[in-house]
Motif scaffolding. Structure first.
Motif, PDB file in Angstrom:
ATOM      1  N   SER A 102       0.824  -1.205   0.000  1.00 23.25           N
ATOM      2  CA  SER A 102       0.000   0.000   0.000  1.00 23.25           C
ATOM      3  C   SER A 102       0.862   1.259   0.000  1.00 23.25           C
ATOM      4  O   SER A 102       0.534   2.251  -0.646  1.00 23.25           O
ATOM      5  CB  SER A 102      -0.929   0.001   1.221  1.00 23.25           C
ATOM      6  OG  SER A 102      -0.164   0.008   2.422  1.00 23.25           O
ATOM      7  N   GLY A 103       1.986   1.221   0.721  1.00 26.98           N
ATOM      8  CA  GLY A 103       2.886   2.367   0.700  1.00 26.98           C
ATOM      9  C   GLY A 103       3.490   2.584  -0.674  1.00 26.98           C
ATOM     10  O   GLY A 103       3.632   3.725  -1.135  1.00 26.98           O
ATOM     11  N   PHE A 104       3.818   1.490  -1.353  1.00 28.41           N
ATOM     12  CA  PHE A 104       4.360   1.606  -2.709  1.00 28.41           C
ATOM     13  C   PHE A 104       3.315   2.169  -3.665  1.00 28.41           C
ATOM     14  O   PHE A 104       3.617   3.023  -4.506  1.00 28.41           O
ATOM     15  CB  PHE A 104       4.830   0.228  -3.173  1.00 28.41           C
ATOM     16  CG  PHE A 104       5.410   0.227  -4.552  1.00 28.41           C
ATOM     17  CD1 PHE A 104       6.642   0.818  -4.826  1.00 28.41           C
ATOM     18  CD2 PHE A 104       4.721  -0.362  -5.614  1.00 28.41           C
ATOM     19  CE1 PHE A 104       7.171   0.817  -6.100  1.00 28.41           C
ATOM     20  CE2 PHE A 104       5.246  -0.364  -6.891  1.00 28.41           C
ATOM     21  CZ  PHE A 104       6.481   0.229  -7.132  1.00 28.41           C
ATOM     22  N   ALA A 105       2.082   1.706  -3.528  1.00 27.67           N
ATOM     23  CA  ALA A 105       1.011   2.219  -4.397  1.00 27.67           C
ATOM     24  C   ALA A 105       0.768   3.706  -4.137  1.00 27.67           C
ATOM     25  O   ALA A 105       0.537   4.477  -5.066  1.00 27.67           O
ATOM     26  CB  ALA A 105      -0.270   1.425  -4.170  1.00 27.67           C
ATOM     27  N   ARG A 106       0.842   4.109  -2.848  1.00 29.66           N
ATOM     28  CA  ARG A 106       0.639   5.519  -2.533  1.00 29.66           C
ATOM     29  C   ARG A 106       1.762   6.372  -3.127  1.00 29.66           C
ATOM     30  O   ARG A 106       1.526   7.468  -3.639  1.00 29.66           O
ATOM     31  CB  ARG A 106       0.579   5.692  -1.015  1.00 29.66           C
ATOM     32  CG  ARG A 106       0.162   7.087  -0.581  1.00 29.66           C
ATOM     33  CD  ARG A 106       0.056   7.214   0.938  1.00 29.66           C
ATOM     34  NE  ARG A 106      -0.965   6.325   1.462  1.00 29.66           N
ATOM     35  CZ  ARG A 106      -0.706   5.248   2.196  1.00 29.66           C
ATOM     36  NH1 ARG A 106       0.542   4.912   2.482  1.00 29.66           N
ATOM     37  NH2 ARG A 106      -1.678   4.488   2.649  1.00 29.66           N
ATOM     38  N   ALA A 107       2.994   5.836  -3.052  1.00 31.69           N
ATOM     39  CA  ALA A 107       4.122   6.569  -3.628  1.00 31.69           C
ATOM     40  C   ALA A 107       3.979   6.691  -5.143  1.00 31.69           C
ATOM     41  O   ALA A 107       4.267   7.744  -5.731  1.00 31.69           O
ATOM     42  CB  ALA A 107       5.433   5.865  -3.268  1.00 31.69           C
ATOM     43  N   ARG A 108       3.517   5.622  -5.790  1.00 29.57           N
ATOM     44  CA  ARG A 108       3.307   5.672  -7.246  1.00 29.57           C
ATOM     45  C   ARG A 108       2.266   6.716  -7.613  1.00 29.57           C
ATOM     46  O   ARG A 108       2.437   7.459  -8.576  1.00 29.57           O
ATOM     47  CB  ARG A 108       2.871   4.293  -7.759  1.00 29.57           C
ATOM     48  CG  ARG A 108       3.990   3.305  -7.941  1.00 29.57           C
ATOM     49  CD  ARG A 108       3.478   2.029  -8.551  1.00 29.57           C
ATOM     50  NE  ARG A 108       2.805   2.293  -9.815  1.00 29.57           N
ATOM     51  CZ  ARG A 108       2.113   1.368 -10.488  1.00 29.57           C
ATOM     52  NH1 ARG A 108       1.960   0.150  -9.994  1.00 29.57           N
ATOM     53  NH2 ARG A 108       1.557   1.660 -11.630  1.00 29.57           N
TER      54      ARG A 108
END
Length: 427
Positions: free
Chosen positions: A6-12
């Motif tokens: 989820s953190g990676f998706a938010r960063a993307r």
């Protein structure tokens, strides 16, 4: 606790919403990679490249910083950034030996151009960039022309063009799929709305036909009862019995029609079959009881019609006879003909009343009648044709041609009937 996906998706999502920040981060990474690569000695002689045996010149560091800085604007001005980075890479190859990897910035710029332009432009610009940089590296470098450094320039620029073109093609494919899905969704919604509108129109026609027919009969019979109540009470009782029968029939048909509007959780709708030519005798009997002589021709010999066509034929006869009873005047007679001609069924209703003048005089003054309009819509929805107008010598004629196989496509818009005056305002 925030999970890694989820953190990676938010960063993307954040980087996609802030492209300039992403390009600045990319430029910094490319600068670090170029500076690290500039410490590597290609190893002209033996043993291959070695790391840490040389230090980049100040001029090379300046060129690398300028090239990396240009990448920040790669989305806004892709061609200009490619030209700047290509010129800086060529300058590095001309003046510094061995050159620092400034060409890395050119590879990123060429990829950006390829991913944002059409294929012909991509290959023209890509071939030009590959050719110029490779020739500069071969001409000004101290290594042989076939060395891996020179071939590496050719390979990396070529791969950048191919990768950018592939990304552009995939992006276009995904956009086309998304657009097709959205168009299909819109089409489904429009089809659903169209079907709802058609069903509403059909139910409205049924309600009009039922109410207009039975209320007209009730009105006539009530008038008869009021007229003979004092002098002939037995005849008044008979007229009132007909009123009761007509009202009961109207309620039953309304119950069947309105039952179609119930939701799935409502009690079951009545299961009586829709009216058709099989009950034409009962329909004609109601008009005869109301004082309108009706003669039926050919209905007994007519073969059974499809359900939709059978209902339309019944409703046309019902509405036409209702109009005769309301508008043709006293002493009028009606004739109903049902004939099968090839792949069509022809329905004809004639009367010898006062003709167009009588029909017009009885029409709704505000133009609110929908009798002929409803008949025409029914017939054209099945792919047939309907004409209505005064007869030569007096009277009125309604003629409908119905295909034996009902059409299931979109109903045609109603065309003008062959009528005069305000005949459309009947019923």
């Amino acid at each position: 606790m925030t999970t890694l996906p989820s953190g990676f998706a938010r960063a993307r999502r954040w980087l996609r919403d802030h492209p300039l920040a992403f390009d600045a981060a990319l430029a910094l990474c490319v600068l670090i990679a170029m500076i690290c690569g500039s410490f590597a000695d290609p190893g002209k002689g033996h043993g291959g490249p070695t790391f840490g045996t040389r230090t980049p010149a100040v001029f090379s560091v300046l060129l690398m910083v300028l090239a990396a800085s240009a990448l920040v604007l790669r989305r806004r001005h892709p061609m200009a950034v490619l030209a700047v980075t290509g010129a800086l890479a060529a300058t590095e190859h001309i003046f510094i030996d061995p050159p620092a990897p400034v060409v890395m910035s050119t590879v990123i710029a060429l990829y950006t151009v390829a991913s944002r332009t059409d294929r012909p432009t991509t290959w023209r610009v890509g071939l030009l960039t590959m050719g110029l940089l490779t020739m500069v590296a071969m001409a000004f470098g101290s290594t042989p022309w076939y060395s891996q450094e020179n071939l590496g320039v050719f390979a990396w620029t070529g791969m950048a063009s191919a990768a950018g073109d592939a990304v552009r093609s995939r992006r276009a494919f995904v956009d086309a799929i998304r657009e097709r899905a959205e168009r299909a969704e819109r089409t489904r919604e429009e089809e659903a709305r169209r079907r709802v509108a058609e069903e509403r129109l059909r139910i409205a026609r049924d309600l009009h036909d039922v109410v207009a027919h039975h209320i007209a009969l009730v009105n006539v019979q009530a008038g008869v009862a009021a007229h003979v109540m004092d002098k002939r009470p037995d005849q008044a009782k008979e007229a009132l019995a007909h009123v009761r029968e007509a009202s009961r029939s109207a309620l039953n048909e309304l119950r069947v029609t309105v039952g179609l509007l119930r939701q799935s959780g409502d009690p079951e709708a009545p299961t009586e079959p829709a009216p058709g030519l099989e009950v034409l005798d009962a329909l004609v009997a109601t008009f005869r009881n109301a004082g309108l002589p009706v003669e039926v021709v050919g209905a007994e010999q007519a073969p059974r019609l499809p359900a939709a066509v059978d209902l339309a034929a019944y409703r046309v006869i019902q509405e036409a006879l209702t109009n005769v009873r309301k508008h043709a005047g006293a002493g009028a007679r009606a004739e109903v003909s049902v004939v099968r001609v090839g792949t069509t069924a022809e329905i004809t209703v004639l009367d010898n009343g006062r003709g167009s003048a009588g029909h017009e005089s009885e029409a709704a003054p505000d133009g609110g009648g929908h009798g002929l309009l409803g008949m025409r819509e029914r017939v054209t929805a099945l792919g047939g044709a309907l004409t209505a107008g005064p007869r030569y010598g007096g009277g009125f004629r309604v003629h409908a041609i119905l295909p034996v196989e009902a059409r299931t496509g979109e109903p045609e818009p109603p065309g003008p009937a062959v009528t005069t005056g305000s005949a459309d305002d009947q019923a």
